[in-house]
Design a protein around this motif. Structure first.
Motif, PDB file in Angstrom:
ATOM      1  N   ALA B 357       0.809  -1.223   0.000  1.00  0.00           N
ATOM      2  CA  ALA B 357       0.000   0.000   0.000  1.00  0.00           C
ATOM      3  C   ALA B 357       0.843   1.274   0.000  1.00  0.00           C
ATOM      4  CB  ALA B 357      -0.934  -0.005   1.212  1.00  0.00           C
ATOM      5  N   HIS B 358       2.073   1.206   0.524  1.00  0.00           N
ATOM      6  CA  HIS B 358       2.905   2.411   0.624  1.00  0.00           C
ATOM      7  C   HIS B 358       3.529   2.789  -0.711  1.00  0.00           C
ATOM      8  CE1 HIS B 358       5.355  -1.169   1.167  1.00  0.00           C
ATOM      9  NE2 HIS B 358       6.355  -0.483   0.661  1.00  0.00           N
ATOM     10  N   ASN B 359       3.462   1.922  -1.719  1.00  0.00           N
ATOM     11  CA  ASN B 359       4.055   2.230  -3.029  1.00  0.00           C
ATOM     12  C   ASN B 359       3.025   2.918  -3.919  1.00  0.00           C
ATOM     13  OD1 ASN B 359       6.552   1.048  -2.415  1.00  0.00           O
ATOM     14  ND2 ASN B 359       5.747  -0.995  -2.925  1.00  0.00           N
ATOM     15  N   THR B 360       3.432   4.056  -4.518  1.00  0.00           N
ATOM     16  CA  THR B 360       2.478   4.765  -5.371  1.00  0.00           C
ATOM     17  C   THR B 360       2.886   4.762  -6.835  1.00  0.00           C
ATOM     18  OG1 THR B 360       3.652   6.799  -4.865  1.00  0.00           O
ATOM     19  CG2 THR B 360       1.682   6.311  -3.555  1.00  0.00           C
ATOM     20  N   ARG B 361       4.174   4.565  -7.095  1.00  0.00           N
ATOM     21  CA  ARG B 361       4.590   4.502  -8.506  1.00  0.00           C
ATOM     22  C   ARG B 361       5.771   3.543  -8.642  1.00  0.00           C
ATOM     23  NH1 ARG B 361       9.064   7.776  -9.546  1.00  0.00           N
ATOM     24  NH2 ARG B 361       8.578   7.787 -11.756  1.00  0.00           N
ATOM     25  N   ILE B 362       5.965   3.051  -9.860  1.00  0.00           N
ATOM     26  CA  ILE B 362       7.092   2.152 -10.117  1.00  0.00           C
ATOM     27  C   ILE B 362       7.880   2.670 -11.315  1.00  0.00           C
ATOM     28  CG2 ILE B 362       5.950   0.122  -9.180  1.00  0.00           C
ATOM     29  CD1 ILE B 362       5.456  -0.740 -12.124  1.00  0.00           C
ATOM     30  N   VAL B 363       9.128   2.229 -11.409  1.00  0.00           N
ATOM     31  CA  VAL B 363       9.961   2.535 -12.583  1.00  0.00           C
ATOM     32  C   VAL B 363      10.237   1.195 -13.267  1.00  0.00           C
ATOM     33  CG1 VAL B 363      12.036   3.685 -13.418  1.00  0.00           C
ATOM     34  CG2 VAL B 363      10.996   4.390 -11.243  1.00  0.00           C
ATOM     35  N   PRO B 364       9.560   0.932 -14.371  1.00  0.00           N
ATOM     36  CA  PRO B 364       9.542  -0.427 -14.919  1.00  0.00           C
ATOM     37  C   PRO B 364      10.903  -0.998 -15.311  1.00  0.00           C
ATOM     38  CG  PRO B 364       7.929   0.959 -16.018  1.00  0.00           C
ATOM     39  CD  PRO B 364       8.748   1.856 -15.158  1.00  0.00           C
ATOM     40  N   ASP B 365      11.808  -0.203 -15.921  1.00  0.00           N
ATOM     41  CA  ASP B 365      12.972  -0.894 -16.472  1.00  0.00           C
ATOM     42  C   ASP B 365      14.235  -0.815 -15.615  1.00  0.00           C
ATOM     43  OD1 ASP B 365      12.969   1.697 -17.137  1.00  0.00           O
ATOM     44  OD2 ASP B 365      13.021   1.426 -19.305  1.00  0.00           O
ATOM     45  N   VAL B 366      14.073  -0.477 -14.340  1.00  0.00           N
ATOM     46  CA  VAL B 366      15.197  -0.621 -13.408  1.00  0.00           C
ATOM     47  C   VAL B 366      14.673  -1.313 -12.147  1.00  0.00           C
ATOM     48  CG1 VAL B 366      16.427   1.438 -14.213  1.00  0.00           C
ATOM     49  CG2 VAL B 366      14.772   1.638 -12.353  1.00  0.00           C
ATOM     50  N   LEU B 367      15.606  -1.842 -11.348  1.00  0.00           N
ATOM     51  CA  LEU B 367      15.207  -2.393 -10.051  1.00  0.00           C
ATOM     52  C   LEU B 367      14.853  -1.192  -9.172  1.00  0.00           C
ATOM     53  CD1 LEU B 367      18.080  -5.014  -9.644  1.00  0.00           C
ATOM     54  CD2 LEU B 367      15.724  -5.438 -10.361  1.00  0.00           C
TER      55      LEU B 367
END
Lengths: 388, 466
Positions: B357-367
């Motif tokens: 729940a604490h994650n709001t966005r991701i960066v797809p092509d890096v860890l």
């Protein structure tokens, strides 16, 4: 699309292609496909018009019939093109001429015959006399009669094309896109060098699987021949309206040189395209498009043959007859151009413009991008570019 | 001089894929008469090579069709890395060295490459892509072989090798006829299409696997060679498999059945439980483990569940996702269609969503380190809640790509006997001997490199017996 079965089948096959992407190096269709995750009818029509029917993807496809996935993109997209031409035809009732080639041939031949007879009737007893010197043609068939055919039917042809082009452009999802000047320039260059008829340098597997440049050459002869004939007509109009010189023009003059070069090129090109079509592999072909192709080749070929005959016989008593027949074949060609295969030119050019405009980098297959961007992450490990 | 319809040829090639055709072309270039015996009908010719796309090769400089530099040392390091050094080092070095000469040789046969497209990918540094893919490559090879007078027979299976001690005299065909030959190259692929054989190692679970490639790779020639005393190379238990759509056909679904959605969603089994970290590593480094992971789940089936934010992040697969406006309804559909435990699935997703729940966005092509908290197994990256309707699921099964077990060969591609002594004139190339080098793990495009390099070596040496 008119035909819901065709829409379903085209969507099914394009979905397979979009999951595979092995053919993305062949042509502009696949990079355009890869920009989309779902396809509207307008998108499918656009992709179909981007397809030049080179068939490279068919021979390369591990899912081609008899595989249960039964992917045959050239055949399917050819059927979509016919469907698209029909849908965007004005007046609507004439749309079916695209899929009923016998009717199309009868209409074109009928118009040609009527105009020929009308021109001969206007000529009356002057039809079989020898006429030379400036204005000789107009002494057989009055200038206004030629204008009626040229501007009247020619204007009708242009109107049909313009309406089709506007409707086609609007129906794709990106219809409102802005086209940059650079994209327009690249697309013009694609058109002028018949970019996608070449299959890179090795040629296309057309008419049969062995790569060949024969269609690019034949199509080039027709295309450049047509441009030359258009330039010839334009220069003749300048001679007549601005310089006050009436036809016939001497053999060494812009209108005759351009016109005869164009005429010979188009005749040779039509014969070549005819031969290739006759011997082409039928597996990736759509049967319903063949008739329409032949009708156009006949109309264009006849127009050029009668035009060349008029040039050769212009100082003999046969000039009047050949001129009347030539005027008739021109009228028939205009009808065929509006309601036949020739309209692919409108769709093809617009599709090429869209394809260049929507590729952010402007690069397309077979053109090596300068520095390829290095992707590290969410890519397909077998080597496809992920959606952006 | 062609070998057409003769009962005797210099070189007989069993198989019709990349390695077989490279062997045939290399042998023909040396002036030998060559017969290619392909088991499949013409439209299915080429084994698993039909489904390939590229091959890996070392190169010291970028050129039109490949970006950057990929040295022989780096290639070898990559190979040692994926196999954990379990490889025949001499053959591995030979492969890497020869790989640098492969592109020019292929181009001379008429093969065309795909230029790296704009916005291209990491593989374009290490791998060359065939224009149009593997079937187009095979079309080029077959057309050239026919032009050069190679005798090609389809629907022709070799059923026996006629051996006199270490010397091969000829081969027997399925119709009982004998084709005499001065040498033979066996290039008939792995045995992944024989799920019964895989079941010997994997138990009945193997029958729930799907075979990504040709149904013709049933390992019949491998069995025959082993029966004739060839030494085994590679782990018989091992196979390379990936997660593919469970609705794919049993055989020959190829590339389009692959589902690249796993890093962007969560994966549950039929009991409704997660079983592995979906975000452990970048997808290209992890996608090859999911075939085996799913093979170990009940009924060898799993489901990747995604929400509306995730669905556009990967290449759209062949089959449409199972779709529902709410998680409860999605779970209901999965229960109705596949017998998934509906309540357990909803509980699993709710639990996951609390941990993410604490994650709001991701960066797809890096860890990106957007991981779950206090969850077992964790999701280490790209852990967004599965919470934005509509919801989607793809059913997944293990898709077997290739097997590793084959026959041992020497540097001339001669098949070795149990005692380590090579057969005099019997060669092997391609997947049937790839286990000498790639004993486990996966390097994209190396199978085609092995087929091309050892096909050429085998064909060249076999022609010397003529």
């Amino acid at each position: 699309m008119r035909d819901p079965d065709l829409a379903r089948e085209a969507t099914r096959q394009l979905t397979i292609c979009n999951a595979c992407r092995y053919c993305e190096g062949y042509c502009a269709v696949f990079p355009a496909l890869e920009l989309r995750q779902t396809f509207t009818g307008g998108d499918i029509a656009y992709l179909a018009s981007l397809c030049h029917d080179c068939r490279a993807c068919y021979y390369a496809c591990m899912y081609a019939p008899p595989h249960p996935f039964a992917v045959n993109l050239p055949r399917t997209l050819a059927a979509v093109r016919t469907d698209t031409y029909r849908r965007h035809t004005w007046p609507a009732v004439l749309g079916q001429l695209h899929s009923r080639s016998t009717a199309a041939a009868v209409v074109a031949a009928g118009v040609a015959l009527l105009v020929t007879l009308w021109a001969a009737w206007l000529a009356g007893e002057r039809l079989f006399q020898v006429h030379t010197g400036p204005g000789a043609f107009y002494r057989v068939i009055p200038h206004w009669a030629m204008l009626v055919v040229g501007l009247g039917l020619g204007g009708y042809w242009m109107a049909v094309w313009a309406i089709a082009g506007v409707r086609f452009w609007r129906e794709s999802t990106t219809g409102a896109m802005r086209v940059q000047a650079r994209a327009l320039g690249l697309a013009a260059w694609d058109v002028l060098r018949l970019r996608w008829l070449g299959g890179g340098d090795a040629g296309c597997p057309y008419p049969t699987e062995r790569p060949s440049q024969s269609r690019r050459i034949s199509h080039g002869l027709v295309f450049y021949g047509f441009l030359a004939a258009f330039a010839s007509t334009t220069s003749a109009a300048i001679y007549q309206e601005l310089l006050g010189r009436l036809p016939p023009y001497p053999v060494v003059s812009l209108p005759v040189l351009l016109g005869s070069a164009g005429g010979v090129a188009m005749i040779a090109g039509c014969l070549g395209l005819w031969q290739q079509k006759r011997h082409s592999d039928q597996a990736p072909a759509a049967a319903e498009t063949l008739g329409s192709d032949y009708v156009f080749l006949i109309a264009l070929g006849m127009t050029n043959v009668t035009g060349m005959l008029t040039l050769f016989l212009r100082q003999t008593p046969l000039m009047g007859v050949t001129l009347a027949v030539h005027l008739g074949t021109v009228a028939g060609l205009y009808v065929t151009a509006a309601h036949g295969k020739f309209i692919h030119a409108v769709y093809r050019v617009l599709a090429l413009v869209r394809s260049r405009a929507e590729q952010r980098t402007g690069h397309l297959p077979l053109e090596v991008a300068p520095a390829a961007r290095h992707h590290a992450g969410a890519i397909d490990p077998d080597g496809s570019v992920p959606p952006q | 001089m062609t070998a057409q319809a003769s009962s005797h040829v210099d070189v007989v090639v069993a198989g019709g894929g990349n390695a077989a055709l490279c062997a045939a072309l290399a042998a023909r270039a040396r002036g030998a008469t060559v017969a290619v015996l392909e088991r499949a009908p013409q439209h299915m010719r080429g084994g698993n090579s039909r489904h390939t796309r590229n091959l890996r090769c070392a190169h010291d400089a970028p050129h039109a069709y490949v970006t950057g530099v990929y040295t022989e040392e780096e290639f070898l390091d990559d190979l040692l890395g994926v196999t954990g050094h379990a490889t025949n080092h001499d053959l591995a070095r030979l492969l890497v060295r020869e790989s640098a000469t492969v592109p020019d040789w292929m181009a001379a046969q008429g093969v065309r490459w795909q230029p790296p497209l704009a916005g291209t990918l990491a593989l374009h540094r290490t791998n060359l892509f065939f224009l149009g893919g593997g079937k187009a490559l095979l079309n080029t090879y077959y057309a050239r072989a026919e032009r050069l007078g190679v005798w090609i027979r389809y629907e022709t299976a070799v059923t026996d090798l006629l051996l006199d001690g270490r010397r091969l005299e000829g081969v027997r065909l399925a119709d009982g006829t004998v084709l005499r030959a001065r040498a033979a190259v066996i290039a008939t692929g792995g045995f992944e299409a024989d799920l019964g054989w895989l079941a010997e190692y994997w138990g009945p679970a193997a029958h729930n696997f799907l075979v990504r490639g040709t149904p013709y790779n049933d390992g019949a020639m491998l069995r025959l060679l082993l029966r004739c005393g060839a030494r085994c190379a590679g782990d018989p238990r091992e196979f390379h498999g990936v997660a593919i759509d469970a609705r794919a056909p049993k055989y020959d679904g190829g590339i389009v059945t692959r589902v690249d959605a796993i890093p962007f969603g969560i994966v549950v089994n039929r009991l409704g439980h997660r079983f592995y970290d979906e975000g452990e590593q970048l997808w290209p480094k992890r996608y090859a483990i999911w075939g085996k992971l799913i093979a170990q789940q009940p009924d060898q089936i799993a489901f990747v569940v995604l929400d509306a934010r995730a669905i556009r992040r990967f290449i759209p697969p062949l089959f449409p996702p199972i779709t529902a406006p709410s998680l409860v309804e999605l779970a209901g559909q999965l229960e109705a269609q596949f017998g998934v435990d509906r309540q357990a699935l909803v509980r699993t997703i709710e639990e996951f969503n609390r941990a993410a729940a604490h994650n709001t966005r991701i960066v797809p092509d890096v860890l990106d380190g957007a991981c779950t908290r206090n969850l077992d197994p964790p999701k280490s990256n790209w852990a967004l809640p599965v919470a934005t309707p509509p919801f989607f699921a793809f059913p997944l099964r293990p898709g077997v790509t290739f097997t590793y077990m084959g026959v041992a060969v020497d540097a001339a591609a001669r098949v070795l006997r149990q005692d380590g002594v090579p057969f005099h004139n019997l060669y092997a190339a391609g997947e049937i001997m790839a286990g000498n080098i790639l004993t486990r793990g996966y390097l994209a495009g190396i199978g085609m490199t092995i087929g091309t390099v050892f096909g050429r070596i085998a064909g060249t040496h076999a022609a010397a017996h003529a």
